[in-house]
Enzyme design. Sequence first.
Site, PDB file in Angstrom:
ATOM      1  CB  SER A 132     -28.150 -56.480  -8.644  1.00 46.57           C
ATOM      2  OG  SER A 132     -29.109 -55.472  -8.436  1.00 46.57           O
ATOM      3  CE  LYS A 204     -26.033 -56.714  -5.744  1.00 45.94           C
ATOM      4  NZ  LYS A 204     -26.427 -56.410  -4.407  1.00 45.94           N
ATOM      5  CG  HIS A 207     -26.029 -52.233  -8.445  1.00 45.65           C
ATOM      6  ND1 HIS A 207     -26.833 -52.582  -7.372  1.00 45.65           N
ATOM      7  CD2 HIS A 207     -26.847 -52.186  -9.514  1.00 45.65           C
ATOM      8  CE1 HIS A 207     -28.080 -52.738  -7.781  1.00 45.65           C
ATOM      9  NE2 HIS A 207     -28.109 -52.519  -9.082  1.00 45.65           N
ATOM     10  CG  ASN A 208     -26.276 -52.973  -3.444  1.00 51.23           C
ATOM     11  OD1 ASN A 208     -26.439 -53.376  -4.590  1.00 51.23           O
ATOM     12  ND2 ASN A 208     -26.542 -53.723  -2.394  1.00 51.23           N
ATOM     13  CD  GLU A 211     -30.627 -50.799  -4.670  1.00 48.17           C
ATOM     14  OE1 GLU A 211     -29.954 -51.587  -5.375  1.00 48.17           O
ATOM     15  OE2 GLU A 211     -31.229 -51.168  -3.651  1.00 48.17           O
TER      16      GLU A 211
HETATM   17  P1  NBP Z   1     -30.510 -64.396   4.206  1.00 49.82           P
HETATM   18  O1  NBP Z   1     -29.439 -63.378   4.048  1.00 49.82           O
HETATM   19  O2  NBP Z   1     -31.675 -64.054   5.031  1.00 49.82           O
HETATM   20  O3  NBP Z   1     -29.846 -65.751   4.761  1.00 49.82           O
HETATM   21  C1  NBP Z   1     -30.655 -66.875   5.059  1.00 49.82           C
HETATM   22  C2  NBP Z   1     -29.989 -68.152   4.600  1.00 49.82           C
HETATM   23  O4  NBP Z   1     -28.703 -68.291   5.239  1.00 49.82           O
HETATM   24  C3  NBP Z   1     -30.787 -69.376   5.001  1.00 49.82           C
HETATM   25  O5  NBP Z   1     -30.687 -70.335   3.969  1.00 49.82           O
HETATM   26  C4  NBP Z   1     -30.064 -69.825   6.261  1.00 49.82           C
HETATM   27  O6  NBP Z   1     -30.265 -71.183   6.557  1.00 49.82           O
HETATM   28  C5  NBP Z   1     -28.659 -69.580   5.856  1.00 49.82           C
HETATM   29  N1  NBP Z   1     -27.695 -69.579   6.965  1.00 49.82           N
HETATM   30  C6  NBP Z   1     -27.502 -68.700   7.965  1.00 49.82           C
HETATM   31 BR1  NBP Z   1     -28.570 -67.247   8.304  1.00 49.82          BR
HETATM   32  N2  NBP Z   1     -26.493 -69.002   8.762  1.00 49.82           N
HETATM   33  C7  NBP Z   1     -25.995 -70.141   8.260  1.00 49.82           C
HETATM   34  C8  NBP Z   1     -24.925 -70.960   8.632  1.00 49.82           C
HETATM   35  N3  NBP Z   1     -24.139 -70.644   9.678  1.00 49.82           N
HETATM   36  N4  NBP Z   1     -24.695 -72.077   7.913  1.00 49.82           N
HETATM   37  C9  NBP Z   1     -25.460 -72.392   6.868  1.00 49.82           C
HETATM   38  N5  NBP Z   1     -26.498 -71.629   6.433  1.00 49.82           N
HETATM   39  C10 NBP Z   1     -26.754 -70.518   7.121  1.00 49.82           C
HETATM   40  O7  NBP Z   1     -31.009 -64.887   2.762  1.00 49.82           O
HETATM   41  P2  NBP Z   1     -31.379 -64.035   1.456  1.00 49.82           P
HETATM   42  O8  NBP Z   1     -32.178 -62.824   1.773  1.00 49.82           O
HETATM   43  O9  NBP Z   1     -31.916 -65.031   0.497  1.00 49.82           O
HETATM   44  O10 NBP Z   1     -29.956 -63.516   0.941  1.00 49.82           O
HETATM   45  C11 NBP Z   1     -28.909 -64.403   0.617  1.00 49.82           C
HETATM   46  C12 NBP Z   1     -27.686 -63.593   0.237  1.00 49.82           C
HETATM   47  O11 NBP Z   1     -27.995 -62.831  -0.930  1.00 49.82           O
HETATM   48  C13 NBP Z   1     -27.246 -62.592   1.303  1.00 49.82           C
HETATM   49  O12 NBP Z   1     -25.858 -62.482   1.292  1.00 49.82           O
HETATM   50  C14 NBP Z   1     -27.869 -61.310   0.849  1.00 49.82           C
HETATM   51  O13 NBP Z   1     -27.174 -60.169   1.313  1.00 49.82           O
HETATM   52  C15 NBP Z   1     -27.757 -61.445  -0.667  1.00 49.82           C
HETATM   53  N6  NBP Z   1     -28.736 -60.679  -1.441  1.00 49.82           N
HETATM   54  C16 NBP Z   1     -30.007 -60.560  -1.035  1.00 49.82           C
HETATM   55  C17 NBP Z   1     -30.913 -59.837  -1.793  1.00 49.82           C
HETATM   56  C18 NBP Z   1     -32.348 -59.732  -1.373  1.00 49.82           C
HETATM   57  O14 NBP Z   1     -33.086 -59.000  -2.055  1.00 49.82           O
HETATM   58  N7  NBP Z   1     -32.788 -60.427  -0.338  1.00 49.82           N
HETATM   59  C19 NBP Z   1     -30.501 -59.250  -2.991  1.00 49.82           C
HETATM   60  C20 NBP Z   1     -29.195 -59.420  -3.394  1.00 49.82           C
HETATM   61  C21 NBP Z   1     -28.307 -60.140  -2.618  1.00 49.82           C
HETATM   62  P3  NBP Z   1     -31.488 -71.634   7.499  1.00 49.82           P
HETATM   63  O15 NBP Z   1     -32.681 -71.777   6.604  1.00 49.82           O
HETATM   64  O16 NBP Z   1     -31.055 -72.936   8.066  1.00 49.82           O
HETATM   65  O17 NBP Z   1     -31.668 -70.578   8.537  1.00 49.82           O
END
Ligand code: NBP
Length: 500
Positions: A132, A204, A207-208, A211
């Site tokens: 988080s 987690k 937590h959300n 939030e």
């Molecule tokens: P995203 O949730 O937007 O996912 C994008 C990533 O997933 C890219 O690296 C993409 O690769 C990869 N991907 C996908 Br889409 N499909 C795929 C597949 N079939 N095989 C391999 N790679 C694949 O990224 P994020 O916002 O960085 O979040 C990552 C995780 O962390 C999520 O589970 C999210 O819920 C969690 N999270 C996010 C936050 C936040 O603030 N954003 C906070 C806490 C937790 P590509 O580049 O090739 O498309």
Amino acid sequence: MPKPLSDIGLVGLAVMGQNLALNIADHGFQISVYNRTTETMEKFVAENPNTPGGVVGAKTLEEFVQSLSRPRKVIILVKAGGPTDAVINSLLPLLDAGDIVIDGGNALWTDTIRREKDLAAKGFRFVGSGVSGGEEGARFGPSLMPGGDPSSYEEIKAIWQAIAAKVDAVTGKPLMGATPGHPVEGGVPCTTYIGPNGAGHYVKMVHNAIEYGDMQMICESYDILRQLGGFTPAELSEIFGTWNKGKLDSFLIEITTDILQQKDPETGAPFVDIVLDAAGQKGTGKWTSVNALDMGVPAPTVAEAVFARCLSAVKEERVAASKQLTGPTVALSADKAQLVQAVHDALYCSKICSYAQGFQLMSAAQIEYKWSLDFGDIAKIWRGGCIIRAAFLQKITEAYTLNPKLANLLLDPFFQAEIDAAQANWRQVIALAATNGIPAPTFYSALSYYDGYRAATVPANLLQAQRDYFGAHTYERTDKPRGEAYHLDWPEPGRPQSKV
Ligand code: NBP
């Protein structure tokens, strides 16, 4: 010179993956990185040539896995759901027994339970770790909620403790000020082993959900103060800024202070007036509410926060209804200072109830899933790094330290005294909101939860009588022991047959 093998690997270089990888490298750990789209990986590695630990790029999963020291530790930070399964399925044939797969995404905890069971049966170890704090947290110190195989936590503990947010050992306040390559030194890390299989992702999720509640309550405070106090966004920013120095000191109040003083770069208008009032959501609030309903645990404030977003989203329907449906005319408050204090107190009391509900939910889940959660520790690791970080969490830690078996946060002497002192104002704000026609669903629901929880008698006697009348569902008697079922053969002539 890079080490021959990296300490850990990471798959998924979107926002979270890139920032977490840099955080790990900042702490002297060498990290291998892989991304489905190779150009993203190449750009990332090229842009970060001189981190303390080193970032090693891999173009294929084979190359990636071979670059890791054993037992291999692979963090997956891709889109939750199908993509996580796809990455796990591609990785498994390349890994060896005992290697550790860590899902850092926002996975549904039941998916984590399934994955942990599946991987364990194949000889691999699996950790579902809540992360988080968004982008900033991932980069400079998130709150980390790892669950899963306990032996794997021992393997990743040094890295998890190093990269987690830190709080002051005495005050519990977050230690801030990390910059790229220069992490915060010392302090207590905001991470601890949460429990087996899906426990980390469950916590987690809660937590959300908390939030969601905090955000909606802040919005209701803003709305009531704006409508009844006639304050401008800049004046409201000052009010929230003052609140941030007291009991409500928290990240979400802090960013609200910033947002309310922000001007729109294009028009110069208050930024908050330019943003359309239609909120999005990704699902963790909904998951929590569905789970609360499934387990029969009252968590109405989170649910109201989710529904408030749903109602906001039907903007066009609301605009049409606003031309047809009537309500009272809003009357400006005569005593603005008193209004500000009353709204502060309403927010504070509602927040206590919302957290009480979140902890009740975790308490029920640990029975359902046979976990043994330490609520004091959970509140501790939320004090820094995460979105709900707040001075208030120190008090929750103290409450569970005083009484680890506390039945409900509302029964803790500190929180009881706080609500006693503030509840008259809380009730006044809700009455004002109702008489002026201002929606305040989380405030209302939190007060109903409080009044319901403290009521020795609720009207469920009548309800159960209704159920017995139309469905022969039986009832218990006030003058007999619990658990004994009675049914009245309802005597009215001509009433239809009971349906059982
Ligand atoms: P995203 O949730 O937007 O996912 C994008 C990533 O997933 C890219 O690296 C993409 O690769 C990869 N991907 C996908 Br889409 N499909 C795929 C597949 N079939 N095989 C391999 N790679 C694949 O990224 P994020 O916002 O960085 O979040 C990552 C995780 O962390 C999520 O589970 C999210 O819920 C969690 N999270 C996010 C936050 C936040 O603030 N954003 C906070 C806490 C937790 P590509 O580049 O090739 O498309």
